[in-house]
Design a protein around this motif. Structure first.
Motif, short mmCIF file in Angstrom:
data_model
loop_
_atom_site.label_atom_id
_atom_site.label_comp_id
_atom_site.label_asym_id
_atom_site.label_seq_id
_atom_site.Cartn_x
_atom_site.Cartn_y
_atom_site.Cartn_z
N VAL A 128 0.82 -1.20 0.00
CA VAL A 128 0.00 0.00 0.00
C VAL A 128 0.86 1.25 0.00
O VAL A 128 0.44 2.31 -0.46
CB VAL A 128 -0.96 -0.02 1.21
N SER A 129 2.08 1.14 0.52
CA SER A 129 2.97 2.30 0.57
C SER A 129 4.40 1.84 0.31
O SER A 129 4.69 0.64 0.27
CB SER A 129 2.87 2.98 1.94
N ASP A 130 5.29 2.82 0.18
CA ASP A 130 6.71 2.51 -0.02
C ASP A 130 7.35 1.91 1.22
O ASP A 130 8.46 1.39 1.15
CB ASP A 130 7.48 3.78 -0.42
N CYS A 131 6.67 2.00 2.34
CA CYS A 131 7.22 1.47 3.60
C CYS A 131 6.91 -0.01 3.79
O CYS A 131 7.26 -0.58 4.82
CB CYS A 131 6.69 2.26 4.79
N ALA A 132 6.21 -0.63 2.83
CA ALA A 132 5.96 -2.07 2.94
C ALA A 132 7.28 -2.82 2.93
O ALA A 132 8.13 -2.58 2.08
CB ALA A 132 5.06 -2.53 1.78
N VAL A 133 7.46 -3.71 3.90
CA VAL A 133 8.73 -4.43 4.07
C VAL A 133 8.54 -5.90 3.74
O VAL A 133 7.65 -6.57 4.27
CB VAL A 133 9.25 -4.27 5.51
N ARG A 134 9.39 -6.37 2.84
CA ARG A 134 9.47 -7.80 2.54
C ARG A 134 10.70 -8.34 3.27
O ARG A 134 11.81 -7.88 3.04
CB ARG A 134 9.60 -8.02 1.03
N GLN A 135 10.49 -9.29 4.16
CA GLN A 135 11.59 -9.81 4.97
C GLN A 135 12.37 -10.86 4.18
O GLN A 135 11.80 -11.86 3.75
CB GLN A 135 11.06 -10.40 6.27
N LEU A 136 13.65 -10.58 4.01
CA LEU A 136 14.53 -11.50 3.29
C LEU A 136 15.52 -12.11 4.25
O LEU A 136 16.07 -11.43 5.13
CB LEU A 136 15.29 -10.76 2.17
N LYS A 137 15.75 -13.40 4.09
CA LYS A 137 16.79 -14.08 4.87
C LYS A 137 18.06 -14.11 4.04
O LYS A 137 18.04 -14.49 2.86
CB LYS A 137 16.35 -15.50 5.23
N VAL A 138 19.15 -13.65 4.64
CA VAL A 138 20.44 -13.58 3.95
C VAL A 138 21.33 -14.68 4.51
O VAL A 138 21.54 -14.76 5.72
CB VAL A 138 21.10 -12.20 4.15
N ALA A 139 21.84 -15.53 3.62
CA ALA A 139 22.70 -16.64 4.04
C ALA A 139 23.89 -16.72 3.10
O ALA A 139 23.77 -16.42 1.90
CB ALA A 139 21.92 -17.96 4.05
N VAL A 140 25.03 -17.13 3.63
CA VAL A 140 26.23 -17.28 2.83
C VAL A 140 26.74 -18.72 2.97
O VAL A 140 26.81 -19.26 4.07
CB VAL A 140 27.31 -16.26 3.25
N PHE A 141 27.01 -19.33 1.82
CA PHE A 141 27.54 -20.69 1.74
C PHE A 141 28.91 -20.64 1.07
O PHE A 141 29.21 -19.72 0.30
CB PHE A 141 26.60 -21.61 0.95
N GLY A 142 29.71 -21.63 1.35
CA GLY A 142 31.04 -21.68 0.73
C GLY A 142 31.46 -23.10 0.45
O GLY A 142 31.02 -24.05 1.10
N CYS A 143 32.32 -23.26 -0.55
CA CYS A 143 32.89 -24.57 -0.84
C CYS A 143 34.15 -24.36 -1.68
O CYS A 143 34.32 -23.34 -2.36
CB CYS A 143 31.89 -25.47 -1.57
N LEU A 144 35.02 -25.34 -1.63
CA LEU A 144 36.23 -25.31 -2.44
C LEU A 144 35.89 -25.52 -3.90
O LEU A 144 35.01 -26.32 -4.24
CB LEU A 144 37.21 -26.40 -1.96
#
Length: 920
Positions: free
Chosen positions: A650-666
């Motif tokens: 409805v407004s620019d203040c609408a928040v979509r919650q994102l989960k941030v994850a970092v993975f690693g491998c050789l």
């Protein structure tokens, strides 16, 4: 006593000179209790005769009882007379005033009349004109309890009881009971909570009012802030926090919890430790008599600071300063000289060989670095704008070299195609993009039916009862060119096959169970999706096979404009079944709940494959009910089908919650290490899909995921790698920062956003990696992930994936599925389903459970309380906090003992042992 008699009496009494009668005792007002007559008495001196007159008529002399005596002091005659008045006489009188009597006394001088005494029938009615009402008041507030006693003759006296004990206002200055029968407590104290009763009494009877429950509550207050914690980052930018608790005072008896934040965080910067380094050696000292000279150095270039390491090595050196010409051990100089000549020749030989080896090594390294710089990553920067700054859009060519995540780097490419891409190196899903699967080795196989225990449980080593079926995802199984596949080293092939055996079906997660009249619960493990079938929803002597599934392939529901698919597409069925009591479907969502910023809709897919709106979450309807919690939506439905949640900002203040994850491998190249940063919806199923993909690729979670509040304000997302150790690791220029357009983050499907970074070690001896991943929305929220890991698997610390591992119980049937024992549930429903004029019914039960909207839905149910408790069960499937429910019931005033106390006696059956682990 007739009229004739009343006229004759005065004339028959002689009148003579003397003293007028003086009344020593006059008749008093009297009340007839039940059927007992009352006695009126009159006493006068001097008195020759005394007669009573009632209601203006003389009482017959036969009804008088007279006694005569002599006053010893004056010698005058004293006469005392009694008469009886019956209830019947009073009831038969119908005059304008009360029944009355007075006595008349005669002496020689004349007559005297007494006061009129009224005679009334005493009574006290049963019902109070006003009962005291229960109240909830804040501490130190004023309490006024009104009481109007029943009508009675004589008027009733009022007394107050607290918890059946009389209240004495004389002993407590804070309490006043004198004001018109009301009870006034000037400043409420916690000890004033209790049950208050108004007692009314007169000479006939006592009456009790209904009890009024007074609750003195305490609103919570914040304690003082704690001191700021130490900066959590040992080096560079981090955060520190301080906290406060809602204990000053703590909320009591339903008082409001403190408003505001309990924790504050601010950024901080810690001074990085600086390791010491040696300065250059000093000049050699003068040669000593022992044929040696010295040189020294100090650890001051720079000196160690902020906890840095001290320099390694010696701070001074010494050596022979005469090149062997000094006399040693009394030997002549020529012997010493001959030995030095032989030694010098050996040194020259070895020095030549060493120089040749070093020259060859430098040449090899130079050629290798040149070739790598020409072909590394298969990317050629051809846009000069890439040289102008960190966040530039640039073009690059890809060379089809197969999937470096699965195949050994020694494989030869079977096909080379030049293709130009515009944008940062971010992939929506590595399994779906040709950039990751260009090789012909990744054409799909024919349909494969994979049967595993769970999409994620086999990889965690946990067995469960649910089965999952579906098609294998295209692009994940190598086939075709047997020669190319045969070049995979044995170790890589074994790892690949192991990963293949542990991955679940990619198209659907599904749990199935058979339910009967007792109901139960279905859970799709580690997705946040569950289905609660209430007791009685399925007819008796019937059993239905019910399934619950989460669709992982791209949803057929395509949001319009800036609308967002907030959670997974969930199917429950069979669709042709209908239940008599609403079932509860729980779907996780990624919206920050705020009705001013979001308009959230529930949609259902029709049999024709189209999507139609069922309701808006804020809408008042009786067809279904949606309760929006911070991370999940609980929906009460009567029909099975496929459902999804759509969010309309409805407004620019609408928040979509994102989960941030970092993975690693050789990487296949042993010096390279791949970092993959994912930004996905903050739902368990989205995270599970990423974890499953990463397990297939050999990736490991490097840091606990964090939450990013992504606003719908059109600003893009930036992902960057910071603080890479400069002499241990390097990253290719212009790839440390990547920017993703707003539309790609906001309007993308449920596939997680994925950005890859490739780091290179300078030497294989480097096994530790420390850096920071910064994920931020421009002019918005920012999260820092601190990576501190060993790139060797056996040394890496394991990070827990899911807070609630519900994989062991994907299906629960009967009483085990519910937190509230059935007998307790029945009592609650019987108590609150009955309407009550004081509001203590199911509406109060709903209010105490934070259900304040669309109450008309519950009013249409046969048992509103049962549906409210079903909703409570759906919301508390993990914590089962029965104490909070018991407190809510006690506040209402209907329940005088905690559910949990009653439940202890009910849960002695073996089947309920699980409940003890859930707080019962």
């Amino acid at each position: 006593s007739g009229n004739d008699n009343s006229e004759a009496l005065p004339e028959s009494i002689p009148s003579a000179p003397g003293t007028l009668p003086h009344f020593m005792e006059e008749p008093d007002d009297a009340y007839i209790i039940k059927s007992n007559p009352i006695v009126l008495r009159c006493k006068a001196m001097p008195a020759m005769q005394i007669f009573f007159k009632c209601n203006g008529e003389w009482v017959h002399q036969n009804e008088h009882v007279s006694e005569e005596s002599m006053d010893e002091t004056t010698g005058l005659k004293v006469r005392e007379v009694f008469i009886n008045v019956t209830r019947q006489q009073v009831e038969d009188f119908h005059g304008p005033e009360d029944y009355w009597c007075q006595c008349v006394a005669w002496s020689h001088l004349g007559t005297s009349k007494s006061r009129k005494a009224s005679v009334r029938i005493a009574y006290l009615r049963k019902n109070f004109e006003q009962d005291p009402q229960g109240k909830e008041v804040p501490i130190e507030g004023m309490i006024v309890l009104h009481c109007r006693p029943p009508e009675g003759v004589p008027a009733a006296e009022v007394e107050w009881l607290k918890n059946e004990e009389p209240i004495d206002s004389n002993l407590d200055e804070n309490i006043d009971t004198r004001a018109d029968h009301n009870l006034i407590i000037r400043q409420a104290r916690l000890s004033d909570s209790g049950n208050y009763t108004c007692m009314a009494a007169n000479i006939v009877a006592k009456r009790r009012s209904m009890s009024a429950t007074v609750v003195v509550y305490v609103n919570g207050g914040w304690s003082s802030w704690t001191e700021w914690s130490n900066c959590n980052a040992r080096c560079g930018r981090g955060w520190q926090k301080r906290s406060r608790t809602c204990t000053n005072p703590a909320p009591l008896n339903g008082g409001a919890f403190c408003e505001g934040m309990s924790v504050q965080k601010i950024t901080c910067t810690s001074l990085c430790p600086v390791d010491g380094n040696w300065e250059v050696w000093s000049e050699w000292s003068v040669c000593s008599p022992e044929c040696e000279h010295l040189r020294v150095r100090e650890c001051i270039a720079p000196p160690p600071r902020n906890g840095g390491k001290y320099c390694e090595g010696l701070s001074q050196e010494s050596e022979n300063c005469t090149e062997g010409l000094c006399i040693q051990d009394k030997k002549p100089l020529h012997e010493i000289k001959s030995q030095n000549i032989e030694t010098a020749s050996d040194i020259a030989l070895y020095s030549g060989l060493g120089a040749a080896v070093i020259a060859v090594a430098v040449l090899v390294v130079g050629v290798t670095l040149y070739r790598r710089s020409q072909s590394e990553y298969g990317v050629d920067v051809i846009d000069s704008s890439a040289l102008t700054g960190g966040f530039q859009t640039f073009n690059f060519k890809t060379v089809r070299q197969g999937n470096s995540l699965l195949l050994n780097s020694s494989m030869q490419p079977d096909l080379t195609v030049s293709r130009t891409y515009s944008g940062p190196i971010c992939l929506q899903d590595p399994m779906d993009k040709e950039l990751m699967t260009e090789s012909s080795l990744f054409n799909p196989l024919s349909d494969i039916k994979v049967k595993v225990q769970s999409s994620f449980m086999v990889s965690l080593g946990v067995t469960e009862r649910a089965e999952y079926h579906g098609k294998a995802h295209s692009g994940t199984f190598p086939h075709g060119n047997n020669r190319a596949f045969g070049t995979i080293q044995a170790r890589n092939k074994a790892t690949y096959i192991q990963n293949l055996s542990s991955i679940s079906t990619r198209s659907e997660l599904k749990t199935t169970a058979i339910f009967g009249h007792l109901g139960g619960r279905l859970v799709v493990p580690n997705t946040g999706v569950s289905l609660l079938i209430p007791h009685g929803a399925i007819p008796e002597e019937s059993s239905w096979e019910i399934y619950l599934a989460v669709t992982q392939k791209e949803s057929s529901l395509q949001p319009e404009g800036t609308d967002v698919l907030l959670g997974p597409e969930v199917t429950c069925g069979p669709s042709d079944l209908s239940v008599s009591t609403p079932f509860a479907l729980t779907i996780p969502h990624c919206a920050e709940v705020n009705s001013e910023h979001w308009n959230i809709h529930l949609k259902k897919r029709t049999q024709q494959g189209k999507w139609e709106e069922v309701m808006s979450v804020e809408e008042e309807t009786t067809s279904c009910y949606c309760l929006l919690d911070p991370y999940a939506c609980h929906i009460l439905l009567n029909s099975f089908g496929t459902y999804a949640l759509i969010g309309e900002p409805v407004s620019d203040c609408a928040v979509r919650q994102l989960k941030v994850a970092v993975f690693g491998c050789l990487s296949c190249n042993s010096l390279d290490y791949n970092l993959r940063v994912y930004c996905m919806d903050n739902t368990p199923c989205a995270f599970q899909e990423v974890v499953s993909d990463e397990r297939l690729q050999g990736g490991q979670l490097l840091e606990e995921p964090k939450l990013l509040h992504f606003k719908g304000n059109t600003f893009s997302l930036q992902i960057s790698v910071l603080d890479i150790p400069p002499f241990l690791w390097r990253i290719k220029p212009f790839t440390a920062c990547q920017e993703v357009p707003f539309s790609r983050v906001w309007c993308s499907s449920q596939k997680p956003l994925h950005c890859a970074f490739s780091l290179e070690r300078y030497t294989p001896a480097t096994t530790q990696l420390s850096c920071k991943i910064c994920v931020r929305q421009v002019k918005g929220h920012e999260q820092i992930l601190q990576v501190q890991t060993s790139i060797l698997e056996n040394e890496r610390e394991t990070i827990t994936f899911f807070a609630h591992d519900d994989s062991n119980f994907p299906a629960q049937m009967g009483p085990k599925a519910f937190k509230i024992p059935y007998s307790i549930r029945q009592r609650i429903c019987a108590t609150f389903d009955t309407p009550n004029a004081k509001g203590k019914d199911w509406q109060m039960l709903a209010q105490k459970n934070s259900i304040n909207r669309n109450l008309s839905y519950f009013a249409t149910q046969s048992s509103p309380s049962a549906v409210i408790l079903d909703l409570w069960e759906a919301r508390h499937q993990h914590d089962g906090d029965l104490d909070s429910l018991a407190c809510a019931l006690e506040e209402i005033g209907r329940t005088h003992s905690k559910i949990s106390d009653i439940a202890e006696t009910e849960i002695e059956e073996p089947d309920f042992n699980y409940s003890r682990q859930n707080g019962l």
